[in-house]
Design an enzyme around this catalytic site. Structure first.
Site, mmCIF file in Angstrom:
data_model
loop_
_atom_site.group_PDB
_atom_site.id
_atom_site.type_symbol
_atom_site.label_atom_id
_atom_site.label_comp_id
_atom_site.label_asym_id
_atom_site.label_seq_id
_atom_site.Cartn_x
_atom_site.Cartn_y
_atom_site.Cartn_z
ATOM 1 N N HIS A 121 -31.465 -1.926 27.742
ATOM 2 C CA HIS A 121 -31.041 -1.194 28.944
ATOM 3 C C HIS A 121 -32.213 -0.556 29.684
ATOM 4 O O HIS A 121 -32.057 -0.081 30.812
ATOM 5 C CB HIS A 121 -29.954 -0.171 28.617
ATOM 6 C CG HIS A 121 -30.417 1.051 27.881
ATOM 7 N ND1 HIS A 121 -29.608 2.160 27.708
ATOM 8 C CD2 HIS A 121 -31.590 1.355 27.264
ATOM 9 C CE1 HIS A 121 -30.267 3.087 27.030
ATOM 10 N NE2 HIS A 121 -31.460 2.625 26.747
ATOM 11 N N ASP A 122 -33.380 -0.529 29.046
ATOM 12 C CA ASP A 122 -34.577 0.020 29.697
ATOM 13 C C ASP A 122 -35.218 -0.958 30.673
ATOM 14 O O ASP A 122 -36.155 -0.582 31.382
ATOM 15 C CB ASP A 122 -35.629 0.392 28.646
ATOM 16 C CG ASP A 122 -35.209 1.561 27.777
ATOM 17 O OD1 ASP A 122 -34.510 2.452 28.283
ATOM 18 O OD2 ASP A 122 -35.585 1.581 26.589
ATOM 19 N N GLU B 167 -25.617 -1.669 22.531
ATOM 20 C CA GLU B 167 -25.803 -1.163 23.886
ATOM 21 C C GLU B 167 -24.444 -0.794 24.480
ATOM 22 O O GLU B 167 -23.401 -1.290 24.044
ATOM 23 C CB GLU B 167 -26.453 -2.223 24.779
ATOM 24 C CG GLU B 167 -27.891 -2.562 24.462
ATOM 25 C CD GLU B 167 -28.889 -1.627 25.144
ATOM 26 O OE1 GLU B 167 -28.446 -0.640 25.772
ATOM 27 O OE2 GLU B 167 -30.102 -1.902 25.055
ATOM 28 N N GLU C 77 -27.381 -0.083 32.747
ATOM 29 C CA GLU C 77 -26.307 -0.420 31.830
ATOM 30 C C GLU C 77 -25.556 -1.613 32.425
ATOM 31 O O GLU C 77 -25.410 -1.718 33.644
ATOM 32 C CB GLU C 77 -25.365 0.764 31.623
ATOM 33 C CG GLU C 77 -26.061 2.023 31.124
ATOM 34 C CD GLU C 77 -26.790 1.844 29.811
ATOM 35 O OE1 GLU C 77 -26.406 0.954 29.009
ATOM 36 O OE2 GLU C 77 -27.770 2.580 29.574
#
Length: 349
Positions: free
Chosen positions: A255-256, A284, A315
Site C-alpha cells: 500500500h506504500d 493489506e 489502499e
C-alpha cells in the site's frame, strides 16, 4: 436540481461541523495521555481506582490540568470514572485505555506517537496541493525527500516507524493466526518482505515454530533489528532481489507504492518462491466499495494517510488488487476477510 435538506439534517450539520473544527484535539490529548503514561500508572495500581490526588501525585501533574484532561478522555470512554469511599471518585482502566500502555501486549501507543509526530503531521498541510494538477508528494514537499530517505537519515524517526510497525504486528499477526492459521501450514521457510525490525516474523515463528524466517528490509532498518529465535535478518532492496523461500509475506508494504512498483515487487516475490508450490501471502486492507464493514472507515482513513505520506501509495479495492496480481503474473489468488483492518490475500504463480 438542488436537493432540499430537512430541519433535522440542518441541525445535525450544525453539530457535526464542530467535529472537524476541533478534530485534532482527540489525537493530541491521547498523545498527551501516552506521554504522561496515565494508562501505565493506572495499570500498576492493580485494578484499584486512583483518585485525582493520587494520580496527579504519581504523574507529577497539576491536579486541575489533569482533571480536565481526564474529563475529556472519560467522555470519550477512553478511561472510566467510578465511585470510591467518602463520596469521591477514582479513575480506572478501560479496554481502550489499555491499548495506550507503552508496554502493553496489544499496545497501539507507538502507532499514535508516530502519526502524531511533527514529521508525520506536516505533510497533511500540503494535502490540497497534492490534489492539484502538479500532484507533488506532500511528504517530499514538507521535508525535501520521501519518507524512506528521510527515515534512513533520521534515526529517531526511523525508530518511531519501526516501533509503530512492531506494535501493529503484534495485533495483526495474532488476528491472522487466530482467524486463518491454515495460511502458514506446510511452509518451511518464509521471507517477510519489508519486515522492519523483525517483530512480525519473530511473533509468527513463535506461533508457527516449523517456519524458518527470513526478515528482509533495507540495510539501515536491519541494522537495528531485534534478535528472534528462528529468524535470520537480511538487508537488501526488494526492487532488485528478494531472498529465496517457500513463501513470501508482505504486510502493509504494497500500500506504500503505486501499481507499477507493486507489480515489480510482486514479480520479484514470484522469482523468489518455487513455481510449483510457492505462494505470496499479502496482508493489506481491501476496500469493498459495495459493502460496509466495521473497519471500512479505517481503510478509507489509511488511504488518506498513504496520500499524505507516500508518493503513489494507496489502499486498493478487490478489482485493483486483482489487476495488480494479474499483471505480476499470478494466475490464482484468494481473498480472506476477517475482523481486522487487513484481509489476507494468497497469490499463486
Amino acid at each position: 436540481m438542488e436537493a432540499k435538506c430537512t430541519s433535522e439534517e440542518e441541525a445535525q450539520a450544525q453539530m457535526d461541523i464542530w467535529k472537524y473544527v476541533f478534530g485534532f484535539t482527540e489525537m493530541a490529548v491521547v498523545k498527551c495521555a501516552i506521554e504522561l503514561r496515565i494508562a501505565d500508572v493506572l495499570e500498576s495500581h492493580d485494578g484499584r481506582p486512583m483518585t485525582l490526588s493520587e494520580l496527579s501525585s504519581a504523574l507529577s501533574c497539576s491536579p486541575p490540568i489533569l482533571y480536565r484532561i481526564m474529563r475529556f478522555l472519560i467522555h470519550r470512554k477512553i478511561f472510566k470514572e467510578i465511585s470510591v469511599c467518602h463520596e469521591s471518585t477514582g479513575y480506572v482502566q478501560s479496554p481502550l485505555s489499555r491499548l495506550l500502555m507503552k508496554n502493553g501486549d496489544n499496545s497501539m501507543a507507538a502507532f499514535v506517537l508516530l502519526e502524531s509526530s511533527p514529521v508525520m503531521l506536516a505533510p497533511w498541510h500540503g494535502l490540497s496541493a497534492r490534489a492539484l494538477a502538479t500532484g507533488a508528494s506532500a511528504f517530499t514537499s514538507a521535508h525535501g525527500e520521501d519518507v524512506w530517505r528521510y527515515a534512513s537519515a533520521n534515526l529517531a524517526h526511523n525508530k518511531l516507524i519501526n516501533d509503530a510497525m512492531a506494535c501493529h504486528a503484534r495485533v495483526a499477526i495474532s488476528a491472522i493466526t487466530g482467524s486463518y492459521a491454515d495460511v502458514f501450514k506446510g511452509i518451511g521457510s518464509l521471507v517477510d518482505v519489508g519486515g522492519g525490525d523483525g517483530t512480525t516474523l519473530g511473533i509468527l515463528v513463535k506461533k508457527c515454530p516449523w517456519i524458518r524466517g527470513i526478515n528482509f528490509d533495507l540495510p539501515h532498518v536491519i541494522s537495528s533489528a531485534q534478535n528472534w529465535d528462528g529468524v535470520e535478518h537480511v538487508g537488501g532492496n526488494m526492487f532488485e532481489k528478494i531472498p529465496k523461500a517457500d513463501a513470501a509475506f508482505l504486510m502493509w508494504v504494497l500500500h506504500d507504492w503505486g501499481d507499477d512498483e507493486c507489480i515489480n515487487i510482486l514479480k520479484k516475490c514470484r522469482e523468489a518462491i518455487p513455481g510449483d508450490t510457492g505462494k505470496v501471502i499479502i496482508a493489506e486492507a481491501v476496500i469493498d466499495e459495495g459493502e460496509e464493514d466495521k473497519y471500512k472507515d479505517v481503510g478509507l482513513a489509511l488511504d488518506m494517510v498513504m496520500m499524505a505520506h507516500t508518493d503513489n501509495g494507496k489502499e486498493r479495492t478487490f478489482k485493483e488488487w486483482k489487476n495488480v496480481l494479474g499483471a505480476a503474473g499470478f494466475t490464482r489468488y484468494t481473498f480472506k476477510h476477517f475482523q481486522a483492518v487487513q484481509s489476507v490475500i494468497e497469490a499463486y504463480p
